[in-house]
Enzyme design. Sequence first.
Site, PDB file in Angstrom:
ATOM      1  N   ASP A 104     -35.577 -18.396 -19.932  1.00  0.00           N
ATOM      2  CA  ASP A 104     -34.794 -19.387 -20.656  1.00  0.00           C
ATOM      3  C   ASP A 104     -35.440 -19.692 -22.001  1.00  0.00           C
ATOM      4  OD1 ASP A 104     -33.295 -19.518 -18.378  1.00  0.00           O
ATOM      5  OD2 ASP A 104     -33.919 -21.528 -17.803  1.00  0.00           O
ATOM      6  N   TYR A 132     -44.293 -19.002 -11.057  1.00  0.00           N
ATOM      7  CA  TYR A 132     -43.928 -20.002 -12.056  1.00  0.00           C
ATOM      8  C   TYR A 132     -44.664 -21.310 -11.791  1.00  0.00           C
ATOM      9  CZ  TYR A 132     -39.871 -17.008 -13.008  1.00  0.00           C
ATOM     10  OH  TYR A 132     -39.058 -15.958 -13.318  1.00  0.00           O
ATOM     11  N   ASP A 146     -31.688 -28.230 -16.750  1.00  0.00           N
ATOM     12  CA  ASP A 146     -32.979 -28.385 -17.424  1.00  0.00           C
ATOM     13  C   ASP A 146     -32.838 -29.409 -18.545  1.00  0.00           C
ATOM     14  OD1 ASP A 146     -31.751 -27.081 -19.543  1.00  0.00           O
ATOM     15  OD2 ASP A 146     -32.835 -25.208 -19.292  1.00  0.00           O
ATOM     16  N   ARG A 239     -34.427 -23.386 -11.788  1.00  0.00           N
ATOM     17  CA  ARG A 239     -33.567 -24.543 -12.086  1.00  0.00           C
ATOM     18  C   ARG A 239     -32.721 -24.931 -10.881  1.00  0.00           C
ATOM     19  NH1 ARG A 239     -29.918 -22.988 -16.181  1.00  0.00           N
ATOM     20  NH2 ARG A 239     -30.560 -20.829 -15.912  1.00  0.00           N
TER      21      ARG A 239
END
Length: 335
Positions: A104, A132, A146, A239
């Site tokens: 992203d 992550y 987000d 997300r």
Amino acid sequence: MWLKVSRGCKRISLALKTTNTVGLMTPSLCAWQQDSMATVNNVTLPKLQSLNGIFAIFKKQGPTSADVLNTLKHKLLKEAGAANQNPRKRKKQALKLGHGGTLDSNASGVLVVGIGEGTKMLTTMLAGSKKYTAVGELGKATDTLDSTGSVVQETSYDHITREAFEEKLKEFTGEIMQVPPLYSALKKDGKRLSVLLKQGHKVEAKPARPVTVYSLSLQDFSPPLFTLDIECGGGFYVRSLVDDLGKALSSCAHVRELTRTKQGQFTLEEHVLREERWTFQDISQSLQPCPEPTSQQNNSKKGKPQGKPAQPSSGSASGDHNCNSTEGASGDHND
């Protein structure tokens, strides 16, 4: 004050002279000097084009993965004395680059790049898990899941304890079903869902699909903020995980920050090249070469019909190991 004429550049530069020091005004580089810089650095376009393999770079927060790849390409072409090439031009590419797994625009971290024949090996060489670190915020939900999106819901989170949070994480570990975000790199009729939404079109959510979470742990809990460490397989959306967690805790949540710390064999600590090291020499030293094709692969290439290759389906567009070239990789919502 005195005038100094540089015959090679055919320019006049001023030099200021005092009793103690002499200050020189550096003239701009002449065209022949710019063209010869690549030779001085011993980097030529053919030498650059001889690179084949994959390596990892650091993607900072802000630009899309495609923008980062174009910046990398421009730097390398400039170093080789061919900076006037259009990085988005599809035909007669001077340098072939691609990345495996879109991050992203709001995310940072490991972005694996293929160069030359390496663009064809991204799927094979990136087999494995991804890691992550995500910072989430309880009590607010956004349309993009987000911090780049608009807040669409606000809910109390005072009832959530660290113990309850950690217990709920167990439900999201292992083989789970996950609905991809609407704002994503998935496609409908050949167009990304995120693009269709921005154009005002109505988009239906894709059906839930199986994904794998190898490990999931809560590193920090300071409501409304919390930090997760995640190791997952391909096609996974952080997300969506954070959004689902908020709902499971009778509240809501969205991703504030996201950093990819590992992709395949590449880690943030050991392998990524920061922007100041996007040079021929640094890439050459960190390049993972492509394995030699097997006889079976060679035979399959010989028997492959000539023509336009089939485009991936909308279902595969969100996969973490798709090879996105500088010409076509413009999406920024894949994790």
